[in-house]
Design an enzyme around this catalytic site. Structure first.
Site: not given
Ligand SMILES: [Zn+2]
Length: 472
Positions: A124, A344
Protein backbone atom coordinates in the site's frame (compact mmCIF):
# COMPACT_ATOMS: atom_id res chain seq x y z
CA UNK A 1 8.16 -17.65 3.06
CA UNK A 2 9.80 -14.25 2.86
CA UNK A 3 7.64 -11.33 3.75
CA UNK A 4 7.68 -7.97 2.06
CA UNK A 5 7.24 -4.89 4.30
CA UNK A 6 3.65 -5.01 3.11
CA UNK A 7 1.96 -6.02 6.31
CA UNK A 8 4.34 -4.70 8.92
CA UNK A 9 2.44 -3.49 11.92
CA UNK A 10 -0.95 -3.94 10.33
CA UNK A 11 -2.36 -6.86 12.23
CA UNK A 12 -1.82 -6.36 15.91
CA UNK A 13 -4.37 -7.96 18.18
CA UNK A 14 -7.34 -7.76 15.86
CA UNK A 15 -8.19 -11.41 15.49
CA UNK A 16 -9.08 -11.88 19.18
CA UNK A 17 -11.94 -9.42 18.93
CA UNK A 18 -13.08 -10.89 15.65
CA UNK A 19 -13.16 -14.43 17.01
CA UNK A 20 -15.05 -13.37 20.13
CA UNK A 21 -17.55 -11.49 18.02
CA UNK A 22 -17.90 -14.48 15.72
CA UNK A 23 -19.94 -16.11 18.46
CA UNK A 24 -22.70 -13.69 17.51
CA UNK A 25 -24.59 -15.32 14.67
CA UNK A 26 -27.58 -14.89 12.43
CA UNK A 27 -27.99 -11.15 12.50
CA UNK A 28 -30.28 -9.76 9.84
CA UNK A 29 -29.11 -6.91 7.65
CA UNK A 30 -31.29 -3.82 7.62
CA UNK A 31 -33.32 -3.50 4.43
CA UNK A 32 -31.73 -0.06 4.04
CA UNK A 33 -28.59 -1.74 2.71
CA UNK A 34 -30.21 -1.89 -0.70
CA UNK A 35 -31.12 1.82 -0.70
CA UNK A 36 -28.04 2.73 -2.72
CA UNK A 37 -28.52 0.10 -5.40
CA UNK A 38 -30.06 1.92 -8.35
CA UNK A 39 -30.39 0.32 -11.75
CA UNK A 40 -30.02 1.30 -15.37
CA UNK A 41 -31.82 4.65 -15.13
CA UNK A 42 -29.34 5.79 -12.53
CA UNK A 43 -26.44 4.67 -14.70
CA UNK A 44 -27.80 6.67 -17.62
CA UNK A 45 -28.12 9.71 -15.41
CA UNK A 46 -24.57 9.13 -14.20
CA UNK A 47 -23.34 9.09 -17.79
CA UNK A 48 -25.16 12.37 -18.41
CA UNK A 49 -23.59 13.82 -15.26
CA UNK A 50 -20.16 12.79 -16.50
CA UNK A 51 -20.81 14.46 -19.84
CA UNK A 52 -22.05 17.63 -18.11
CA UNK A 53 -18.87 17.73 -16.02
CA UNK A 54 -16.79 17.66 -19.19
CA UNK A 55 -18.89 20.39 -20.78
CA UNK A 56 -18.58 22.62 -17.73
CA UNK A 57 -14.85 22.06 -17.79
CA UNK A 58 -14.60 23.20 -21.37
CA UNK A 59 -16.74 26.32 -21.05
CA UNK A 60 -14.98 28.21 -18.24
CA UNK A 61 -11.87 29.82 -19.75
CA UNK A 62 -8.90 30.41 -17.46
CA UNK A 63 -10.34 28.30 -14.68
CA UNK A 64 -9.26 24.80 -13.69
CA UNK A 65 -11.67 22.10 -14.95
CA UNK A 66 -12.73 21.17 -11.40
CA UNK A 67 -13.20 23.08 -8.16
CA UNK A 68 -12.94 19.95 -6.03
CA UNK A 69 -11.53 16.43 -6.24
CA UNK A 70 -12.64 13.55 -4.01
CA UNK A 71 -10.40 10.48 -4.40
CA UNK A 72 -11.68 7.35 -2.67
CA UNK A 73 -9.29 4.40 -2.25
CA UNK A 74 -10.54 0.98 -1.25
CA UNK A 75 -7.38 -0.62 0.11
CA UNK A 76 -7.08 -4.11 -1.36
CA UNK A 77 -10.45 -3.69 -3.08
CA UNK A 78 -10.03 -5.63 -6.32
CA UNK A 79 -12.86 -6.91 -8.49
CA UNK A 80 -13.30 -10.07 -6.37
CA UNK A 81 -13.64 -8.04 -3.17
CA UNK A 82 -16.16 -5.68 -4.80
CA UNK A 83 -18.15 -8.60 -6.24
CA UNK A 84 -18.26 -10.41 -2.89
CA UNK A 85 -19.61 -7.27 -1.19
CA UNK A 86 -22.14 -6.71 -3.98
CA UNK A 87 -23.35 -10.32 -3.94
CA UNK A 88 -23.70 -10.35 -0.17
CA UNK A 89 -25.28 -6.95 0.44
CA UNK A 90 -27.33 -5.93 -2.61
CA UNK A 91 -27.42 -9.16 -4.59
CA UNK A 92 -25.65 -10.39 -7.71
CA UNK A 93 -27.90 -8.24 -9.93
CA UNK A 94 -27.86 -5.27 -7.53
CA UNK A 95 -25.59 -2.27 -7.70
CA UNK A 96 -23.37 -0.70 -5.08
CA UNK A 97 -22.95 3.08 -5.12
CA UNK A 98 -19.50 2.64 -6.67
CA UNK A 99 -21.11 0.60 -9.47
CA UNK A 100 -23.17 3.64 -10.54
CA UNK A 101 -20.13 5.53 -11.84
CA UNK A 102 -20.51 5.18 -15.59
CA UNK A 103 -16.98 6.11 -16.64
CA UNK A 104 -14.76 3.17 -15.75
CA UNK A 105 -11.37 1.76 -16.62
CA UNK A 106 -8.56 -0.24 -15.06
CA UNK A 107 -5.24 0.67 -13.48
CA UNK A 108 -2.02 -1.27 -13.27
CA UNK A 109 -0.77 -1.80 -9.73
CA UNK A 110 2.88 -2.82 -9.96
CA UNK A 111 5.73 -1.20 -8.06
CA UNK A 112 9.50 -1.25 -8.74
CA UNK A 113 12.74 -2.35 -7.10
CA UNK A 114 15.59 0.00 -6.17
CA UNK A 115 16.85 -0.08 -9.77
CA UNK A 116 13.43 0.65 -11.24
CA UNK A 117 12.65 -2.87 -12.47
CA UNK A 118 9.01 -4.03 -12.16
CA UNK A 119 7.80 -5.74 -8.99
CA UNK A 120 4.47 -7.29 -9.87
CA UNK A 121 2.78 -7.12 -6.48
CA UNK A 122 2.70 -3.78 -4.70
CA UNK A 123 2.17 -2.92 -1.07
CA UNK A 124 0.00 0.00 0.00
CA UNK A 125 2.95 2.39 0.49
CA UNK A 126 4.25 2.03 -3.06
CA UNK A 127 0.64 1.82 -4.31
CA UNK A 128 -0.24 5.14 -2.69
CA UNK A 129 3.03 6.75 -3.75
CA UNK A 130 2.10 5.97 -7.38
CA UNK A 131 -1.13 8.00 -7.34
CA UNK A 132 0.02 10.57 -4.78
CA UNK A 133 3.25 11.52 -6.60
CA UNK A 134 3.00 10.10 -10.12
CA UNK A 135 6.10 7.96 -9.54
CA UNK A 136 6.52 4.29 -8.74
CA UNK A 137 8.69 3.36 -5.80
CA UNK A 138 9.83 0.30 -3.87
CA UNK A 139 7.45 -1.59 -1.61
CA UNK A 140 7.30 -0.12 1.87
CA UNK A 141 8.53 3.36 0.87
CA UNK A 142 6.34 6.43 1.28
CA UNK A 143 6.53 9.21 -1.36
CA UNK A 144 10.29 8.92 -1.88
CA UNK A 145 12.15 7.73 -4.96
CA UNK A 146 13.51 4.22 -5.50
CA UNK A 147 17.30 4.07 -5.44
CA UNK A 148 18.03 7.66 -4.46
CA UNK A 149 15.44 7.83 -1.65
CA UNK A 150 14.54 11.48 -2.31
CA UNK A 151 11.18 13.07 -1.40
CA UNK A 152 8.57 13.42 -4.17
CA UNK A 153 6.00 16.26 -4.12
CA UNK A 154 2.49 14.95 -3.35
CA UNK A 155 -0.99 15.88 -4.56
CA UNK A 156 -1.94 17.23 -1.15
CA UNK A 157 1.18 19.39 -0.93
CA UNK A 158 0.63 20.75 -4.43
CA UNK A 159 -3.08 21.39 -3.87
CA UNK A 160 -2.34 23.25 -0.65
CA UNK A 161 0.35 25.33 -2.35
CA UNK A 162 -2.17 26.28 -5.04
CA UNK A 163 -4.67 27.55 -2.48
CA UNK A 164 -6.96 24.55 -2.20
CA UNK A 165 -8.24 23.23 1.11
CA UNK A 166 -7.05 19.67 1.75
CA UNK A 167 -8.26 16.67 3.66
CA UNK A 168 -7.51 13.00 4.31
CA UNK A 169 -9.84 10.48 5.91
CA UNK A 170 -9.11 6.84 6.73
CA UNK A 171 -10.24 3.88 8.84
CA UNK A 172 -6.57 3.14 9.64
CA UNK A 173 -4.15 5.30 11.60
CA UNK A 174 -3.70 8.62 9.83
CA UNK A 175 0.00 7.60 9.89
CA UNK A 176 -0.68 4.43 7.90
CA UNK A 177 0.77 4.03 4.41
CA UNK A 178 -2.08 5.36 2.25
CA UNK A 179 -2.79 8.66 4.05
CA UNK A 180 0.93 9.02 4.85
CA UNK A 181 1.75 9.12 1.12
CA UNK A 182 -0.01 12.51 0.92
CA UNK A 183 1.60 14.18 3.94
CA UNK A 184 4.98 12.55 4.55
CA UNK A 185 8.14 11.18 2.92
CA UNK A 186 9.82 8.28 4.72
CA UNK A 187 12.14 5.46 3.70
CA UNK A 188 9.79 2.90 5.25
CA UNK A 189 6.10 2.93 6.15
CA UNK A 190 6.80 1.60 9.64
CA UNK A 191 8.26 4.98 10.69
CA UNK A 192 4.91 6.32 11.93
CA UNK A 193 5.98 8.09 15.12
CA UNK A 194 9.21 9.42 16.60
CA UNK A 195 9.73 6.14 18.50
CA UNK A 196 9.33 4.06 15.31
CA UNK A 197 12.33 5.29 13.30
CA UNK A 198 14.48 2.12 13.21
CA UNK A 199 13.95 1.60 9.45
CA UNK A 200 14.38 5.30 8.56
CA UNK A 201 17.76 6.49 9.86
CA UNK A 202 18.06 9.17 7.14
CA UNK A 203 14.65 10.61 7.99
CA UNK A 204 15.24 11.32 11.69
CA UNK A 205 15.40 14.93 12.81
CA UNK A 206 18.79 14.16 14.40
CA UNK A 207 20.12 13.18 10.95
CA UNK A 208 18.70 16.33 9.38
CA UNK A 209 15.57 14.57 8.05
CA UNK A 210 11.97 15.65 8.32
CA UNK A 211 11.05 13.22 11.11
CA UNK A 212 8.38 10.54 11.44
CA UNK A 213 5.13 10.34 9.48
CA UNK A 214 3.07 12.07 12.18
CA UNK A 215 5.61 14.88 12.65
CA UNK A 216 5.71 15.50 8.90
CA UNK A 217 1.92 15.26 8.68
CA UNK A 218 1.45 18.01 11.26
CA UNK A 219 3.97 20.14 9.36
CA UNK A 220 2.14 19.48 6.06
CA UNK A 221 -0.97 20.82 7.83
CA UNK A 222 -3.95 19.41 5.94
CA UNK A 223 -7.15 21.20 6.98
CA UNK A 224 -8.92 17.96 7.85
CA UNK A 225 -7.25 14.75 9.01
CA UNK A 226 -9.56 12.02 10.32
CA UNK A 227 -8.93 8.40 11.31
CA UNK A 228 -7.14 6.46 14.04
CA UNK A 229 -3.58 6.69 15.32
CA UNK A 230 -3.81 8.39 18.74
CA UNK A 231 -0.93 6.15 19.88
CA UNK A 232 1.37 7.60 17.22
CA UNK A 233 0.52 11.17 18.23
CA UNK A 234 1.16 10.34 21.90
CA UNK A 235 4.83 9.67 21.19
CA UNK A 236 7.47 12.20 22.26
CA UNK A 237 9.35 14.22 19.67
CA UNK A 238 13.10 13.58 20.01
CA UNK A 239 14.74 16.44 18.11
CA UNK A 240 13.95 19.84 16.66
CA UNK A 241 11.89 22.71 18.11
CA UNK A 242 9.26 20.39 19.67
CA UNK A 243 11.78 18.12 21.39
CA UNK A 244 10.39 16.67 24.63
CA UNK A 245 6.77 17.39 23.71
CA UNK A 246 4.31 14.92 22.21
CA UNK A 247 3.35 15.06 18.55
CA UNK A 248 -0.18 15.84 19.74
CA UNK A 249 1.15 18.93 21.52
CA UNK A 250 2.98 19.83 18.31
CA UNK A 251 -0.34 19.51 16.44
CA UNK A 252 -2.13 21.75 18.96
CA UNK A 253 0.69 24.30 18.70
CA UNK A 254 0.15 24.26 14.93
CA UNK A 255 -3.47 25.26 15.52
CA UNK A 256 -5.19 21.87 15.31
CA UNK A 257 -8.36 21.21 17.24
CA UNK A 258 -8.32 17.56 18.29
CA UNK A 259 -11.58 15.59 18.25
CA UNK A 260 -12.06 12.06 19.62
CA UNK A 261 -15.56 10.96 18.64
CA UNK A 262 -18.57 11.69 16.45
CA UNK A 263 -20.03 14.40 18.71
CA UNK A 264 -16.75 16.33 18.88
CA UNK A 265 -16.27 15.96 15.13
CA UNK A 266 -19.74 17.36 14.46
CA UNK A 267 -19.07 20.29 16.79
CA UNK A 268 -15.65 21.12 15.31
CA UNK A 269 -15.08 24.71 14.19
CA UNK A 270 -14.32 25.48 10.58
CA UNK A 271 -11.78 28.25 11.21
CA UNK A 272 -9.04 25.91 12.48
CA UNK A 273 -7.67 22.62 11.13
CA UNK A 274 -9.25 19.45 12.52
CA UNK A 275 -7.39 16.35 13.70
CA UNK A 276 -9.75 13.45 14.43
CA UNK A 277 -8.17 10.56 16.35
CA UNK A 278 -10.95 8.02 16.89
CA UNK A 279 -8.85 5.01 17.95
CA UNK A 280 -5.34 4.18 19.25
CA UNK A 281 -4.42 2.70 15.82
CA UNK A 282 -6.97 1.22 13.37
CA UNK A 283 -10.65 1.97 13.90
CA UNK A 284 -12.62 -1.15 14.95
CA UNK A 285 -14.32 -2.74 11.94
CA UNK A 286 -18.07 -2.55 11.24
CA UNK A 287 -18.99 -6.24 10.76
CA UNK A 288 -17.76 -9.46 12.29
CA UNK A 289 -18.07 -13.16 11.57
CA UNK A 290 -16.23 -16.46 11.52
CA UNK A 291 -12.87 -16.33 9.69
CA UNK A 292 -12.36 -18.69 6.77
CA UNK A 293 -10.88 -22.02 7.82
CA UNK A 294 -9.32 -25.14 6.25
CA UNK A 295 -12.22 -27.24 4.93
CA UNK A 296 -14.64 -24.29 5.19
CA UNK A 297 -17.08 -22.99 7.81
CA UNK A 298 -20.72 -23.65 8.55
CA UNK A 299 -22.89 -21.37 6.38
CA UNK A 300 -22.92 -18.02 8.16
CA UNK A 301 -24.58 -14.63 8.19
CA UNK A 302 -22.37 -11.70 9.12
CA UNK A 303 -22.97 -9.76 12.35
CA UNK A 304 -23.47 -6.18 11.17
CA UNK A 305 -22.83 -4.68 14.61
CA UNK A 306 -19.38 -5.11 16.15
CA UNK A 307 -19.69 -4.89 19.95
CA UNK A 308 -16.00 -3.92 20.13
CA UNK A 309 -16.78 -0.71 18.23
CA UNK A 310 -17.47 2.20 20.65
CA UNK A 311 -20.84 3.86 19.98
CA UNK A 312 -19.24 7.26 19.40
CA UNK A 313 -16.92 6.04 16.62
CA UNK A 314 -17.87 7.78 13.36
CA UNK A 315 -18.40 5.59 10.31
CA UNK A 316 -16.31 6.28 7.22
CA UNK A 317 -19.42 7.82 5.62
CA UNK A 318 -19.90 10.13 8.63
CA UNK A 319 -16.25 11.18 8.60
CA UNK A 320 -16.45 11.79 4.85
CA UNK A 321 -19.55 13.96 5.29
CA UNK A 322 -17.89 15.93 8.11
CA UNK A 323 -14.74 16.39 6.01
CA UNK A 324 -16.82 17.67 3.08
CA UNK A 325 -18.65 20.13 5.36
CA UNK A 326 -15.34 21.35 6.78
CA UNK A 327 -13.67 21.69 3.38
CA UNK A 328 -16.67 23.37 1.76
CA UNK A 329 -16.62 26.01 4.50
CA UNK A 330 -13.01 26.77 3.57
CA UNK A 331 -13.70 27.29 -0.12
CA UNK A 332 -11.94 30.35 -1.50
CA UNK A 333 -14.81 32.56 -2.66
CA UNK A 334 -12.50 34.87 -4.61
CA UNK A 335 -10.87 32.18 -6.76
CA UNK A 336 -13.57 29.49 -6.63
CA UNK A 337 -10.91 27.02 -5.53
CA UNK A 338 -12.37 24.24 -3.42
CA UNK A 339 -10.53 21.25 -2.10
CA UNK A 340 -8.70 17.97 -2.55
CA UNK A 341 -9.99 15.15 -0.32
CA UNK A 342 -8.70 11.58 -0.06
CA UNK A 343 -10.87 8.91 1.62
CA UNK A 344 -9.47 5.45 2.38
CA UNK A 345 -11.34 2.28 3.32
CA UNK A 346 -8.27 0.70 4.91
CA UNK A 347 -9.57 -2.43 6.59
CA UNK A 348 -10.91 -4.12 3.47
CA UNK A 349 -7.24 -5.02 3.06
CA UNK A 350 -6.64 -5.70 6.73
CA UNK A 351 -9.55 -8.16 6.99
CA UNK A 352 -8.64 -9.88 3.72
CA UNK A 353 -5.14 -10.48 5.11
CA UNK A 354 -6.88 -12.29 7.97
CA UNK A 355 -9.21 -14.27 5.64
CA UNK A 356 -12.14 -12.70 7.51
CA UNK A 357 -14.90 -12.47 4.87
CA UNK A 358 -17.49 -10.72 7.05
CA UNK A 359 -15.02 -8.11 8.27
CA UNK A 360 -13.85 -7.53 4.71
CA UNK A 361 -17.36 -7.25 3.23
CA UNK A 362 -18.53 -4.98 6.05
CA UNK A 363 -15.61 -2.62 5.41
CA UNK A 364 -16.33 -2.66 1.66
CA UNK A 365 -19.98 -1.79 2.33
CA UNK A 366 -18.87 0.97 4.74
CA UNK A 367 -16.50 2.30 2.06
CA UNK A 368 -19.32 2.19 -0.47
CA UNK A 369 -21.48 4.32 1.83
CA UNK A 370 -18.67 6.88 1.84
CA UNK A 371 -18.70 6.72 -1.97
CA UNK A 372 -22.46 7.43 -1.85
CA UNK A 373 -21.77 10.51 0.31
CA UNK A 374 -19.17 11.72 -2.19
CA UNK A 375 -21.51 11.17 -5.14
CA UNK A 376 -24.35 13.01 -3.40
CA UNK A 377 -21.98 15.92 -2.77
CA UNK A 378 -20.89 15.93 -6.41
CA UNK A 379 -24.56 15.92 -7.40
CA UNK A 380 -24.97 19.22 -5.54
CA UNK A 381 -21.56 20.55 -6.65
CA UNK A 382 -21.11 19.48 -10.29
CA UNK A 383 -17.60 20.92 -10.59
CA UNK A 384 -16.40 18.06 -8.40
CA UNK A 385 -14.34 15.18 -9.81
CA UNK A 386 -15.01 11.93 -7.91
CA UNK A 387 -12.61 9.03 -8.48
CA UNK A 388 -13.03 5.59 -6.90
CA UNK A 389 -10.31 2.97 -7.14
CA UNK A 390 -8.10 0.51 -5.23
CA UNK A 391 -4.37 0.27 -4.68
CA UNK A 392 -4.09 -3.47 -5.36
CA UNK A 393 -6.08 -6.68 -5.50
CA UNK A 394 -6.36 -9.17 -2.68
CA UNK A 395 -6.63 -12.88 -1.95
CA UNK A 396 -10.42 -13.34 -2.15
CA UNK A 397 -11.86 -15.84 -4.65
CA UNK A 398 -15.56 -16.53 -5.27
CA UNK A 399 -15.81 -20.29 -5.83
CA UNK A 400 -18.48 -22.80 -6.87
CA UNK A 401 -20.62 -23.74 -3.92
CA UNK A 402 -19.51 -27.40 -4.02
CA UNK A 403 -15.77 -26.69 -4.47
CA UNK A 404 -13.34 -28.13 -1.95
CA UNK A 405 -10.46 -25.64 -2.14
CA UNK A 406 -7.13 -26.57 -0.52
CA UNK A 407 -6.83 -23.21 1.27
CA UNK A 408 -9.10 -21.46 3.76
CA UNK A 409 -12.76 -20.97 2.88
CA UNK A 410 -16.11 -19.90 4.28
CA UNK A 411 -19.69 -20.13 3.07
CA UNK A 412 -21.81 -17.00 3.50
CA UNK A 413 -25.60 -16.86 3.25
CA UNK A 414 -26.22 -13.65 1.34
CA UNK A 415 -29.02 -11.13 1.89
CA UNK A 416 -30.82 -12.50 -1.16
CA UNK A 417 -30.59 -16.01 0.31
CA UNK A 418 -27.83 -17.43 -1.88
CA UNK A 419 -24.82 -19.37 -0.72
CA UNK A 420 -21.46 -17.78 -1.57
CA UNK A 421 -18.26 -19.76 -1.06
CA UNK A 422 -15.24 -17.51 -0.56
CA UNK A 423 -11.73 -18.98 -0.74
CA UNK A 424 -8.41 -17.58 0.50
CA UNK A 425 -5.44 -19.61 -0.66
CA UNK A 426 -2.43 -17.28 -0.83
CA UNK A 427 -1.26 -18.47 2.61
CA UNK A 428 -2.02 -21.48 4.79
CA UNK A 429 -3.81 -21.68 8.10
CA UNK A 430 -2.28 -19.27 10.61
CA UNK A 431 -0.55 -17.30 7.84
CA UNK A 432 -1.37 -13.88 6.45
CA UNK A 433 -3.12 -13.76 3.08
CA UNK A 434 -1.27 -11.88 0.35
CA UNK A 435 -1.95 -8.98 -2.01
CA UNK A 436 -2.25 -9.93 -5.68
CA UNK A 437 -0.78 -8.26 -8.76
CA UNK A 438 -3.99 -7.85 -10.79
CA UNK A 439 -5.10 -4.64 -12.43
CA UNK A 440 -7.85 -2.92 -10.42
CA UNK A 441 -10.99 -1.02 -11.41
CA UNK A 442 -11.05 2.78 -11.48
CA UNK A 443 -14.26 4.76 -11.91
CA UNK A 444 -14.93 8.48 -12.09
CA UNK A 445 -17.62 11.12 -12.44
CA UNK A 446 -17.25 14.83 -13.16
CA UNK A 447 -14.66 16.99 -14.95
CA UNK A 448 -11.95 14.93 -16.72
CA UNK A 449 -13.65 11.65 -15.73
CA UNK A 450 -12.85 10.33 -19.19
CA UNK A 451 -9.19 10.20 -18.21
CA UNK A 452 -9.80 6.91 -16.37
CA UNK A 453 -11.10 5.10 -19.48
CA UNK A 454 -9.18 2.08 -20.78
CA UNK A 455 -6.15 0.54 -19.12
CA UNK A 456 -4.16 3.21 -17.26
CA UNK A 457 -0.89 3.22 -15.37
CA UNK A 458 -1.25 3.42 -11.59
CA UNK A 459 0.77 6.66 -11.74
CA UNK A 460 -1.69 8.41 -14.09
CA UNK A 461 -4.21 9.45 -11.42
CA UNK A 462 -1.63 11.98 -10.22
CA UNK A 463 -1.68 13.78 -13.56
CA UNK A 464 -5.46 13.55 -13.78
CA UNK A 465 -5.95 15.23 -10.40
CA UNK A 466 -3.28 17.84 -11.22
CA UNK A 467 -5.04 18.62 -14.51
CA UNK A 468 -8.47 18.76 -12.85
CA UNK A 469 -7.33 21.29 -10.24
CA UNK A 470 -4.82 23.14 -12.44
CA UNK A 471 -1.84 22.10 -10.29
CA UNK A 472 1.65 22.56 -11.70
ZN1 LIG B 1 -2.27 -5.15 2.77
Amino acid sequence: MSRTPTHRGRHRGRRGAAVAAALLVLVTLPAASTADGPGAAHRDRAAADDARGRTAAQTVPGRAPADNVILLIGDGMGDAEITAARDYSVGAAGRLALDTLATTGRRTTFSVDERGRPVYVTDSAAGATAWATGRRTVNGRVSKTPGTNRPLPTLLEKARRHGYATGSVTTASVADATPAALTAHVTDRSCKGPADMAECPADTRAAGGAGSVVEQTVAARPDVLLGGGADHFAQTVRDGPYRGRTVLEQARAAGYQVVRDRAELTAARTDRPVLGLFAPDYLPVEWTGTPAAPGGTAPQRCAVHNPARPAGTPTLAESTRAALDQLTARRDRATGKGFFLQVEGASIDDRAHEADPCGQIGETVAFDRAVAVALAYAGRHPRTLVIVTADHGHATQILPEDARPPGLSSTLVTDEGGRMLLGYATAGSGGTQEHTGVTVPVAARGPLAHRVLGLRENTELFGTVCAALGLR
